[in-house]
Design a protein around this motif. Structure first.
Motif, short mmCIF file in Angstrom:
data_model
loop_
_atom_site.label_atom_id
_atom_site.label_comp_id
_atom_site.label_asym_id
_atom_site.label_seq_id
_atom_site.Cartn_x
_atom_site.Cartn_y
_atom_site.Cartn_z
N UNK A 98 0.81 -1.21 0.00
CA UNK A 98 0.00 0.00 0.00
C UNK A 98 0.84 1.26 0.00
N UNK A 99 1.97 1.23 0.73
CA UNK A 99 2.85 2.40 0.80
C UNK A 99 3.49 2.69 -0.55
N UNK A 100 4.01 1.66 -1.20
CA UNK A 100 4.64 1.86 -2.51
C UNK A 100 3.61 2.36 -3.52
N UNK A 101 2.41 1.80 -3.49
CA UNK A 101 1.35 2.25 -4.41
C UNK A 101 0.99 3.71 -4.16
N UNK A 102 0.95 4.09 -2.88
CA UNK A 102 0.66 5.49 -2.55
C UNK A 102 1.75 6.41 -3.07
N UNK A 112 12.66 -3.47 -3.57
CA UNK A 112 12.29 -2.91 -2.27
C UNK A 112 12.36 -4.05 -1.25
N UNK A 113 13.24 -3.95 -0.29
CA UNK A 113 13.45 -5.07 0.63
C UNK A 113 13.95 -4.59 1.98
N UNK A 114 13.73 -5.41 2.99
CA UNK A 114 14.23 -5.10 4.33
C UNK A 114 15.58 -5.76 4.59
N UNK A 115 16.13 -6.44 3.58
CA UNK A 115 17.36 -7.20 3.78
C UNK A 115 18.45 -6.71 2.84
N UNK A 122 17.88 -0.03 -5.60
CA UNK A 122 17.68 -0.95 -4.47
C UNK A 122 17.27 -0.11 -3.27
N UNK A 123 15.98 -0.18 -2.91
CA UNK A 123 15.46 0.59 -1.78
C UNK A 123 15.37 -0.30 -0.55
N UNK A 124 16.02 0.11 0.53
CA UNK A 124 16.04 -0.67 1.76
C UNK A 124 14.93 -0.19 2.70
#
Length: 249
Positions: free
Chosen positions: A16-20, A84-87, A102-104
């Motif tokens: 939802x955040x990325x879409x926003x 888009x990743x947390x790792x 590469x978005x962390x």
């Protein structure tokens, strides 16, 4: 220039955040949102996009695997990828598949916009029309095949090449022409049956689906495909009898 893009993430809040972020960026157009890489792959066969905001850690098929399936082979056409990743340990893998950025996680709109601007600059440099991830006109149409997950990749199998399908407890064996060994995929026979066109395939047994195009001979209680004879179980005899009456008329 407006970039058509999709977002792929199995986490609803992150998706939802990325879409926003996409919707509030003037030069981006949200063309689709998907909660799995497999859904995204199907969507990419139906429409052309310029950019994919792609999560990495997802079940069934992760973002790196999807990027490999897309396999642009260094071409300047086709969708570009922003992971888009947390790792952060996937950064090297991201570069190997030619990711644009590469978005962390967690990232804010300023970081998102920086990556989006990079994608716009890239697109303006090449100025080539977007090409959908669809087969060329001379090849078989999209509805003529399905994808099977085999280990860490998706394997495309044409319906016309399938001989018959055998269901095991947790796996399915797909027997195809020209292959000595069957293709083994982790799914259920029921799930696979739903993806097959009913006019071309018939389930004749709790454990078997056969390709009607590959039927060599039939009796009241069995089907022969090549050198293999498969018995029709009681549960499917009514449907098979209807088929038999059409086949012999």
């Amino acid at each position: 220039m407006t970039l058509s893009c999709i977002a792929v993430d199995d986490e609803p809040l992150a998706l939802g955040l990325v879409c926003a972020f996409i919707e509030q960026t003037p030069f981006l157009k949200l063309a689709g949102r998907y909660s799995s890489a497999i859904e995204a792959l199907r969507g990419l066969h139906e429409q052309a996009v310029d950019l994919i905001f792609l999560d990495i850690q997802m079940p069934d098929l992760n973002g790196i695997e999807l990027a490999r399936v897309l396999d642009r082979s260094g071409a300047n056409t086709g969708p570009r990828i922003i992971f888009t990743t947390a790792f952060n340990q996937y950064a090297i893998e991201g570069y190997k598949v030619d990711a644009l950025d590469y978005l962390l996680k967690p990232f804010g709109y300023d970081e998102f916009l920086r990556a989006a601007n990079k994608a716009r600059s890239y697109a303006e440099r090449f100025q080539q029309p977007t090409i959908p991830l669809a087969l060329p006109a001379k090849e078989e149409p999209e509805e003529e095949y399905l994808f099977l997950k085999v280990e860490y990749q998706l394997v495309r199998v044409a319906f016309k090449d399938i001989l018959y399908i055998e269901g095991l407890k947790d796996y399915v064996k797909v027997y195809v022409q020209g292959n000595k060994n069957p293709i083994l995929t982790l799914t259920s026979l029921k799930a696979l049956e739903e993806k097959l066109p009913a006019r071309r395939f018939m389930r004749i047994h709790r454990s078997f689906i056969v390709s009607l195009e590959q039927v060599k001979a039939i009796t009241k209680n069995s089907v022969q495909i090549g050198d293999i004879t498969i018995t029709v179980s009681d549960q499917y005899k009514d449907a098979f009898s209807q088929f038999l009456s059409r086949w012999t008329s």
